[in-house]
Design a protein around this motif. Structure first.
Motif, PDB file in Angstrom:
ATOM      1  N   GLY A  12     -39.660  17.812  11.654  1.00 24.51           N
ATOM      2  CA  GLY A  12     -38.389  17.132  11.380  1.00 24.51           C
ATOM      3  C   GLY A  12     -37.962  17.182   9.927  1.00 24.51           C
ATOM      4  N   ASN A  13     -36.791  16.604   9.669  1.00 27.77           N
ATOM      5  CA  ASN A  13     -36.169  16.628   8.335  1.00 27.77           C
ATOM      6  C   ASN A  13     -35.580  15.272   8.035  1.00 27.77           C
ATOM      7  N   SER A  14     -35.431  14.995   6.754  1.00 24.98           N
ATOM      8  CA  SER A  14     -34.609  13.834   6.412  1.00 24.98           C
ATOM      9  C   SER A  14     -33.244  14.354   5.939  1.00 24.98           C
ATOM     10  N   PRO A  15     -32.245  13.499   5.932  1.00 22.22           N
ATOM     11  CA  PRO A  15     -30.895  13.962   5.573  1.00 22.22           C
ATOM     12  C   PRO A  15     -30.852  14.553   4.161  1.00 22.22           C
ATOM     13  N   ASN A  16     -29.977  15.525   3.970  1.00 21.37           N
ATOM     14  CA  ASN A  16     -29.868  16.161   2.661  1.00 21.37           C
ATOM     15  C   ASN A  16     -29.431  15.146   1.597  1.00 21.37           C
TER      16      ASN A  16
END
Lengths: 279, 465
Positions: free
Chosen positions: B393-397
């Motif tokens: 997963g990723n966190s928001p830019n």
């Protein structure tokens, strides 16, 4: 994105002044751009060495170290880059630190120039130490000198200035006085490592400017990650400047060597292409 | 009318043994006859459950009824009333969880292949060179900046242009499409299709500027001085790592990096394209979502002899689409389930060579309703690997939030918006897609883009915030 002028400031070095009005308006010392030479190209980060807001230009200086920089150096005045993105990264923190020592090695000297200028303008007393393997590799001496109260040059072969590495005069200066507000270093990783290791026991604020491999340059891919004080950070959005005493240089050196084999393959191909086009 | 066939008309696809040697699309699409056959299965229900199952409310029975009659030209027109990017949605939407899930036929058999038909009609239009542009409203004289050229931004831009506003898309990368360009692989979404859809948005009069990093080149406040409203659709940014020992060894990639090298930069065609990638023989992909499936299938195509999915729960809990899991299995991906990596071991040059893992078992249900994986003590073991892809997963830019402090953020750094209007806490600024929701589907980003466009239109007309 048009190249307005091209110079060769030294062996394997190229200087471009590029039309980029919006970037020129915004760029601050320490920031970089990511460019592509052509549509098949890699995205490579390069430090913005100078800007001219009125003319709407930025200047980059780079060394031919691999396939992409070799291709880039083959572009000429009037050519356009395929893409140019910036300004990226956090700017160098500029303020009056009092006495500062700034060190540049190889093409890193070009990256030192905007920082030297800004520190001088902020009122710092600047001592600059420039290092290179030979005299002809110590670039921009005149320009750096303009913003330095004192300039020291070292060469590996002694062909200019002191014979040896930049760490020798640095140690001498620190032994004379510990009242330096900042040591700033940009150059090859071994140099930044040696400088950081040297200043640590003196407990002097030491900032290094890292040149990690990147793709997007906006925090999306994590290619440029680096361990800072045991924590993973991204050079593109958290840097490129970091506390030299916290950088895991061993890991950085390993990570910088990731694509050496690929570079050889790609360069081989470039040589074939050059040969073919020159036939 | 005869009772419809309980089975969907199958779509021809490349065989697993062939397709793992290329990056071409796996399903090959319906012929006109197959499409008509499938469209005739639709019962044309009066209560239209499929439409309410669609985040952008496509008139599904409407366009399918037209395909059944062979009137493809009107069918695509009907589609485009609601969805500007059907060739993309037909390929990457999780229809099985949306429109097809509520299809009446699904009660006693297989639902209508709505996604397949959507894809068919979009491809038919492209092939017949009949690209319809909808009629645009009278120019409003208002200007809107759309930040980010991914699914949310493209949809918002298309809709705003249709409503008569002058739209400029500002995209940070050199190519448009966002995750459609850098994330989703060629074999699932050919880049030619993304380019086609972007061209279509351009044909609506949208000004497209690439290599433009908002937050760096211009701040949101500077954009508000030039534009009447701003839509932020900058997507999921910073990739997550697990924070375990050795994660920065050479050969360990985030899924974003791995997929960006291959999809956006075309590293699979190195050295014709200049971006390199480590072609591992033993590839270890961590995660159970679609991005993990994309990564493992990419690894197989790059020549991996052993490509593994490592997931800490069981297959039942995997968030990936069943279809994607099935395709990865068909292609020979190995699933190491109930397994968690705990550290990596490198060779003397800093290249990853082994992963130490621990077995897990499922315990009580957690807040997500899934059974919580618990490590089995003493079950540690090592696996030989040469490439690791972290797809958790990723966190928001962070670029925009960093430079626009008056936009309220949630705990994870996501932008907080009003659900119905996509309004942020900053006047004139709307947001949608993964920057708001965290990693979600393409269609939900498109839904948000559309809602934002309508709310922006309202705001521009009334001036009321």
């Amino acid at each position: 994105m048009k190249i307005l002028s091209k110079e060769k400031p030294g062996k394997d070095l190229t200087k471009f002044v590029i039309e980029a009005p919006l970037i020129a308006q915004k760029a601050l010392p320490g920031q970089f751009i990511v460019l592509m030479v052509n549509k098949e190209g890699e995205r490579v980060p390069l430090t913005i060495v100078d800007t001219d807001k009125e003319k709407g230009t930025i200047t980059i200086i780079f060394q031919e170290v691999g396939y992409t920089t070799k291709l880039l150096a083959r572009l000429n005045q009037g050519d356009s880059l395929f893409s140019l993105t910036g300004p990226l990264g956090k700017p160098t923190e500029i303020k009056n630190y009092g006495k500062v020592i700034i060190l540049g090695g190889g093409v890193g000297i070009a990256e030192l120039l905007p920082v030297a200028r800004a520190l001088k303008q902020a009122g710092c007393a600047v001592t600059s130490i420039l290092g290179g393997r030979r005299a002809d590799l110590v670039i921009l001496q005149k320009e750096i000198k303009e913003f330095s109260d004192k300039l020291i040059i070292t060469t590996d072969d002694g062909s200019l200035g002191e014979k040896g590495l930049v760490t020798a005069p640095l140690k001498r200066l620190l032994d004379e006085s510990r009242y330096y507000g900042l040591v700033f270093c940009v150059g090859p990783v071994p140099m930044m490592r040696a400088v950081s290791e040297l200043t640590k026991p003196y407990n002097i604020n030491t900032i290094v400017c890292l040149n990690s491999i990147m793709i997007d340059g906006t925090g999306m891919c994590g290619c440029c990650r680096v361990s800072i004080g045991g924590k993973t950070m991204f050079t593109c959005v958290d840097g490129p400047d970091f506390n030299g005493h916290e950088v895991d240089f061993k890991e950085l050196m390993n990570r910088q060597s990731r694509f050496i084999e690929h570079e050889k393959e790609a360069e081989c191909r470039l040589h074939c292409r050059i040969r073919d086009t020159e036939k | 009318m005869a009772k419809p066939d309980p089975k969907q008309t199958p779509m021809r696809q490349q065989k697993p043994k062939d397709r793992i040697k290329n990056f071409k699309e796996v399903p090959l699409g319906y012929s006109e006859q197959e499409a008509v056959l499938e469209a005739r299965r639709c019962l044309q229900c009066k209560h239209r459950p499929c439409v309410s199952g669609c985040p952008v409310e496509i008139d599904i029975p409407g366009f399918i009824g037209l395909i059944a009659k062979g009137d493809f030209k009107t069918a695509i027109k009907k589609m485009k009333e609601k969805n500007a990017l059907p060739a993309i949605c037909g390929r990457v939407c999780p229809q099985e969880d949306q429109c097809q899930k509520v299809c009446v036929l699904a009660k006693n058999g297989e639902p209508v292949g709505i996604g397949n038909l959507e894809r068919f009609i979009a491809d038919w239009e492209a092939q017949s060179d009949l690209i319809n542009t909808p009629s645009l409203n009278t120019p409003s004289g208002k200007k809107v900046a759309v930040v980010g050229g991914g699914p949310a931004g493209l949809t918002a831009a298309g809709e705003l242009a249709r409503l008569g506003h002058r739209v400029t898309i500002l995209e940070a990368l050199h190519k448009m499409g966002g995750v459609l360009a850098y994330g989703i692989p060629e074999f699932r979404l050919p880049k030619k299709i993304v380019e086609r859809e972007v061209k279509y948005i351009g044909s609506l009069g949208v000004d497209i500027q690439t290599s433009f990093v908002v937050g760096k080149l211009k701040t949101i406040d500077e954009l508000l001085a030039e534009f009447d409203a701003v839509f932020v659709g900058t997507g999921a940014g910073l990739p997550w790592f697990m924070g375990i020992e050795g994660e920065n060894y050479n050969g360990v990639y985030s899924a974003n990096e791995y997929l960006t090298r291959v999809n956006l930069m075309k590293a699979y065609d190195f050295p014709n394209y200049h971006t390199p990638i480590a072609r591992g023989k033993k590839v270890f992909v961590i995660g159970g979502g679609n991005v993990a499936m994309d990564s493992v299938r990419t690894a197989l195509r790059l020549g991996a002899e052993k490509a593994m999915i490592i997931y800490r729960r069981s297959k039942l809990e995997m968030p990936a689409r069943i279809e994607e899991i099935k395709r990865a299995e068909e292609e020979g991906a190995i699933f190491e389930l109930l397994t968690l990596p705990v550290r990596y071991i490198a060779d003397e040059k800093g290249w990853v060579k082994q992963a130490e893992c621990i077995r897990m078992e499922l315990g009580e249900k957690d807040s997500s309703g899934r059974r919580r994986p618990v490590p089995v003590e003493g079950s540690n073991f090592t696996i030989d690997v040469d490439v690791v892809v972290v797809a958790i997963g990723n966190s928001p830019n962070p670029l925009i939030p960093q430079t626009a402090k008056d936009i309220n953020l949630g705990k994870k750094g996501n932008i907080i918006v009003d659900d119905k209007t996509q309004k942020t806490s900053k006047k004139g600024v709307f947001a949608g897609g993964d920057i708001v929701s965290g990693a979600d589907t393409v269609i939900s980003a498109m839904g948000a883009g559309k809602r934002a466009a309508w709310a922006i239109d309202e705001y521009l007309k009334t001036g009321q915030w």
